[in-house]
Design an enzyme around this catalytic site. Structure first.
Site, PDB file in Angstrom:
ATOM      1  N   MET A 138      75.250  37.189  47.948  1.00  0.00           N
ATOM      2  CA  MET A 138      76.037  37.784  49.031  1.00  0.00           C
ATOM      3  C   MET A 138      75.302  39.001  49.590  1.00  0.00           C
ATOM      4  O   MET A 138      75.903  39.860  50.238  1.00  0.00           O
ATOM      5  CB  MET A 138      77.430  38.170  48.529  1.00  0.00           C
ATOM      6  CG  MET A 138      78.219  36.945  48.075  1.00  0.00           C
ATOM      7  SD  MET A 138      80.003  37.084  48.289  1.00  0.00           S
ATOM      8  CE  MET A 138      80.376  38.480  47.277  1.00  0.00           C
ATOM      9  N   ASN A 163      72.955  42.581  49.681  1.00  0.00           N
ATOM     10  CA  ASN A 163      72.928  43.870  48.988  1.00  0.00           C
ATOM     11  C   ASN A 163      72.070  43.728  47.711  1.00  0.00           C
ATOM     12  O   ASN A 163      72.486  44.065  46.607  1.00  0.00           O
ATOM     13  CB  ASN A 163      74.358  44.331  48.661  1.00  0.00           C
ATOM     14  CG  ASN A 163      74.377  45.795  48.255  1.00  0.00           C
ATOM     15  OD1 ASN A 163      75.078  46.186  47.330  1.00  0.00           O
ATOM     16  ND2 ASN A 163      73.598  46.613  48.912  1.00  0.00           N
ATOM     17  N   LEU A 169      72.707  45.453  36.002  1.00  0.00           N
ATOM     18  CA  LEU A 169      72.604  45.772  37.432  1.00  0.00           C
ATOM     19  C   LEU A 169      73.681  45.027  38.214  1.00  0.00           C
ATOM     20  O   LEU A 169      73.969  43.857  37.943  1.00  0.00           O
ATOM     21  CB  LEU A 169      71.216  45.392  37.955  1.00  0.00           C
ATOM     22  CG  LEU A 169      70.252  46.588  38.049  1.00  0.00           C
ATOM     23  CD1 LEU A 169      70.135  47.302  36.726  1.00  0.00           C
ATOM     24  CD2 LEU A 169      68.901  46.154  38.553  1.00  0.00           C
ATOM     25  N   SER A 170      74.295  45.743  39.148  1.00  0.00           N
ATOM     26  CA  SER A 170      75.371  45.161  39.949  1.00  0.00           C
ATOM     27  C   SER A 170      75.459  45.940  41.247  1.00  0.00           C
ATOM     28  O   SER A 170      75.203  47.154  41.271  1.00  0.00           O
ATOM     29  CB  SER A 170      76.688  45.296  39.177  1.00  0.00           C
ATOM     30  OG  SER A 170      77.783  45.217  40.070  1.00  0.00           O
ATOM     31  N   GLU A 185      67.264  44.588  41.899  1.00  0.00           N
ATOM     32  CA  GLU A 185      66.276  43.959  41.002  1.00  0.00           C
ATOM     33  C   GLU A 185      66.851  42.729  40.283  1.00  0.00           C
ATOM     34  O   GLU A 185      66.134  41.779  39.997  1.00  0.00           O
ATOM     35  CB  GLU A 185      65.815  44.957  39.944  1.00  0.00           C
ATOM     36  CG  GLU A 185      64.499  45.642  40.181  1.00  0.00           C
ATOM     37  CD  GLU A 185      63.354  44.784  40.707  1.00  0.00           C
ATOM     38  OE1 GLU A 185      62.914  43.851  40.005  1.00  0.00           O
ATOM     39  OE2 GLU A 185      62.888  45.038  41.825  1.00  0.00           O
ATOM     40  N   HIS A 225      68.946  40.481  41.424  1.00  0.00           N
ATOM     41  CA  HIS A 225      68.803  39.314  42.305  1.00  0.00           C
ATOM     42  C   HIS A 225      67.341  38.875  42.365  1.00  0.00           C
ATOM     43  O   HIS A 225      67.040  37.683  42.379  1.00  0.00           O
ATOM     44  CB  HIS A 225      69.239  39.660  43.738  1.00  0.00           C
ATOM     45  CG  HIS A 225      70.690  39.969  43.887  1.00  0.00           C
ATOM     46  ND1 HIS A 225      71.162  41.241  44.125  1.00  0.00           N
ATOM     47  CD2 HIS A 225      71.777  39.170  43.856  1.00  0.00           C
ATOM     48  CE1 HIS A 225      72.477  41.212  44.228  1.00  0.00           C
ATOM     49  NE2 HIS A 225      72.876  39.972  44.066  1.00  0.00           N
ATOM     50  N   GLY A 263      73.084  34.058  37.617  1.00  0.00           N
ATOM     51  CA  GLY A 263      72.901  35.043  36.552  1.00  0.00           C
ATOM     52  C   GLY A 263      74.001  34.945  35.502  1.00  0.00           C
ATOM     53  O   GLY A 263      75.152  34.652  35.804  1.00  0.00           O
TER      54      GLY A 263
HETATM   55  O1  PAF Z   1      77.588  35.659  42.688  1.00  0.00           O
HETATM   56  C1  PAF Z   1      77.661  35.762  43.924  1.00  0.00           C
HETATM   57  O2  PAF Z   1      76.969  36.562  44.540  1.00  0.00           O
HETATM   58  C2  PAF Z   1      78.641  34.881  44.696  1.00  0.00           C
HETATM   59  O3  PAF Z   1      79.795  34.641  43.950  1.00  0.00           O
HETATM   60  C3  PAF Z   1      78.014  33.554  45.155  1.00  0.00           C
HETATM   61  C4  PAF Z   1      77.609  32.683  43.986  1.00  0.00           C
HETATM   62  C5  PAF Z   1      76.797  33.837  46.030  1.00  0.00           C
HETATM   63  C6  PAF Z   1      79.028  32.772  45.995  1.00  0.00           C
HETATM   64  O4  PAF Z   1      79.435  33.478  47.119  1.00  0.00           O
END
Ligand code: PAF
Length: 279
Positions: free
Chosen positions: A26, A28, A181-182, A31, A33, A144
């Protein structure tokens, strides 16, 4: 990197690709991601990432409009990682008409833990993930372990619908002090940021107790919640579950050495953090 918003154009670009590795996000990006992108690269080619803030997974009290959108910075990060295509549909692209068909996970997986505190959340997630899979048609997709329940649900969905997409689990990316991380960490004040690793420490303590033979799960969960309370957290749950189906382990399961995971969600100030640890 090609940035594509239309489903048709995406399909044209990916036609004939049999080994696409996909990482839905989504945006934003941090590290954590980027570590998913690196893992995707090991499992397929080309790597396709998506950025789509999915309205369907936001509850009425969760602010969809305030979700951080950092598109330009995200693009730069993905380019550095060598991502081939960024699929960034608008809401009109992905939901040209109201999305009335939904994928609803079974209650015993979708309405527990996170699902209990965020009703409808997992239906929103599985619906968009199935749709994204249908657009990208990936051979593998990376999720993740930080969102452990989400990973389990998507894995089960993929299996039950016989989707041709293998779900790959990526280890949680942590700061040096253990904090997972979030995107939400940016909402923590300096004092809260210093306190935040206590959630992971608490999970470690629970895991350590289980490993050393303390098998009263309920007592361990309660103690952990009390400890968090005492440190000014507001925990929703600390829960020891079986890894394969996220159900509480019975005495028989424990005797047979069932594989366990401890999961937690707790608010620190106004920020709700989740984390988990496989025991
Ligand atoms: O984990 C996320 O960022 C979201 O839940 C996802 C898997 C991209 C679905 O919108």
């Amino acid at each position: 990197m090609k940035i594509i918003s239309s489903i048709e154009e995406l399909r044209d670009h990916l036609s004939g690709q049999l080994r696409t590795a996909f990482v839905p996000t989504m945006g934003n990006l941090h590290e954590g991601h980027l570590s998913l992108m690196r893992l995707a690269k090991k499992h397929g080619d080309p790597v396709v990432a998506s950025i789509f803030v999915n309205r369907l997974q936001f509850g009425p009290n969760e602010d969809f409009d305030k979700y951080p959108r950092t598109f330009q910075a995200d693009v730069e990060k993905l380019e550095k990682e060598g991502v081939y295509i960024l699929f960034a549909p608008t809401e009109k692209d992905l939901y040209p008409e109201p999305q009335e068909f939904r994928v609803r996970p079974p209650d015993d997986l979708g309405n527990i833990l996170e699902g209990e505190f965020r009703p409808g959340f997992f239906t929103g997630v599985t619906t968009v993930v199935l749709k994204l899979f249908s657009c990208v048609q990936p051979k593998v997709a990376v999720f993740g372990k930080k969102d452990y329940q989400q990973l389990m649900i998507i894995r089960n969905m993929s299996k039950q619908f016989a989707l041709p997409t293998e779900i790959i689990a990526a280890d949680t990316y942590r700061a040096d002090d253990g904090l997972a991380l979030s995107s939400r960490n940016m909402y923590l004040s300096a004092a809260e940021r210093a306190e935040a690793p206590a959630l992971y420490q608490t999970l470690h303590e629970v895991a350590q107790e289980v490993r050393s033979g303390h098998l009263d799960m309920f007592a361990l969960e309660r103690q952990a919640m009390e400890k968090l309370h005492a440190r000014q957290w507001n925990p929703d749950y600390v829960s020891i579950r079986k890894r394969d189906n996220l159900q509480p382990p019975s005495a028989g399961d424990l005797a047979q050495g069932a594989q366990l995971v401890v999961l937690a969600a707790a608010k620190l100030g106004g920020t709700r953090l989740i984390d988990n640890l496989e025991i």
